[in-house]
Design an enzyme around this catalytic site. Structure first.
Site, short mmCIF file in Angstrom:
data_model
loop_
_atom_site.label_atom_id
_atom_site.label_comp_id
_atom_site.label_asym_id
_atom_site.label_seq_id
_atom_site.Cartn_x
_atom_site.Cartn_y
_atom_site.Cartn_z
N ARG A 1 0.85 -1.20 0.00
CA ARG A 1 0.00 0.00 0.00
C ARG A 1 0.88 1.24 0.00
O ARG A 1 2.09 1.16 0.17
CB ARG A 1 -0.90 0.02 1.25
CG ARG A 1 -0.13 0.04 2.55
CD ARG A 1 -0.96 0.51 3.72
NE ARG A 1 -0.26 0.29 4.99
CZ ARG A 1 0.70 1.05 5.46
NH1 ARG A 1 1.12 2.10 4.78
NH2 ARG A 1 1.27 0.79 6.63
N GLY B 1 1.86 5.01 1.77
CA GLY B 1 2.04 5.43 3.17
C GLY B 1 3.26 4.79 3.82
O GLY B 1 3.95 3.98 3.22
N HIS C 1 -1.72 -1.90 13.75
CA HIS C 1 -3.08 -2.42 13.88
C HIS C 1 -3.13 -3.33 15.10
O HIS C 1 -2.16 -4.04 15.39
CB HIS C 1 -3.50 -3.22 12.66
CG HIS C 1 -3.51 -2.44 11.38
ND1 HIS C 1 -4.11 -1.21 11.28
CD2 HIS C 1 -3.01 -2.72 10.15
CE1 HIS C 1 -3.97 -0.77 10.04
NE2 HIS C 1 -3.30 -1.66 9.34
N ALA D 1 -7.84 2.68 9.34
CA ALA D 1 -7.79 2.09 10.68
C ALA D 1 -8.18 3.17 11.68
O ALA D 1 -7.43 4.13 11.89
CB ALA D 1 -6.40 1.56 10.98
N CYS E 1 3.23 6.70 10.70
CA CYS E 1 3.15 7.28 9.36
C CYS E 1 4.39 8.08 8.99
O CYS E 1 4.37 8.88 8.07
CB CYS E 1 1.89 8.13 9.19
SG CYS E 1 0.37 7.23 9.55
#
Length: 233
Positions: free
Chosen positions: A88, A90, A95, A175, A191
């Protein structure tokens, strides 16, 4: 155009298993689009919105910096956490239990062909959900996701986002921290953004627990409105 979105609640599920399931659905939509083009057919492509809760896991996006993970392999084991480098966008995120993770696997040609708009609508979905709880949130320029107190020394992220797209088909997603153990975020630079905090809905409300089923239903409601979609479960 098929604007029906099938909701699939996976419950508690391992990250790698869920990722493989996402890939399977993602590829099936791509294959159908290729078939339609090759055979000049118009079979409708499906859309899905997966919900899941993962065990403790850290994931790093394809352009992320591994230095933003502050744990080595042994420390990950001590935390009972796993780590995956994934496909993905980012940087790094966490999580875990108490977090509502959503993976929209959509053919955007059923809705609109604009990834920027897609991300903004996902953010707007969360902004509306949080507003129902009396929490004012917003976007932070240049930083995908949903934040509180943007532009102040107290800026903190409550919802992270990272997506992948190919031929207008999406995977990965968002999320939202609802009842998250925020201590796990101390093991990363979330991030890749230094100097900003992370928060959770229960912390902001000053309570021990927020009904996650209720939050999930609100997400579905606003998602359907903003995407002009019909949802089925």
């Amino acid at each position: 155009m098929n604007k029906v979105v099938k909701i699939i609640d996976l419950g508690k599920k391992d990250y790698k298993e869920t990722w493989e399931y996402q890939e399977k659905l993602f590829q099936s939509i791509l294959d159908l689009k290729v078939k339609n083009r090759r055979e000049e057919t118009e079979e409708e492509t499906p859309n899905y919105l997966l919900f899941v809760e993962h065990p403790h896991v850290y994931t790093l996006g394809k352009s992320g910096d591994i230095d933003n993970l502050l744990l080595n392999e042994e420390q990950l084991k001590d935390k009972e956490a796993t780590f995956y480098k994934i496909n993905r966008g980012g940087d790094i995120t966490y999580h875990g239990p108490g977090q509502i993770v959503g993976y929209p696997i959509l053919d955007l040609e059923n809705f609109f062909t604009d990834i920027y708009k897609y991300l903004r609508l996902l953010e707007e979905t969360m902004i509306l959900v949080l507003k129902d709880y009396g929490i004012e949130s917003s976007r932070s320029e240049g930083e995908t996701g949903v934040w509180l107190d943007v532009g102040t020394p107290f800026a903190r992220k409550i919802c992270a986002m990272g997506v992948r797209g190919s031929r207008w088909v999406t995977m990965h997603g968002f999320a939202l921290n609802v009842n998250s153990d925020l201590g796990y975020f101390d093991n990363i630079i979330p991030c890749g953004i230094k100097g900003k905090g992370v928060t959770s809905l229960n912390v902001e409300l000053g309570i021990d627990y927020v009904d996650e089923d209720e939050v999930r239903e609100k997400i579905i409601k606003y998602f359907a409105v903003l995407f002009d979609a019909s949802v089925i479960e």
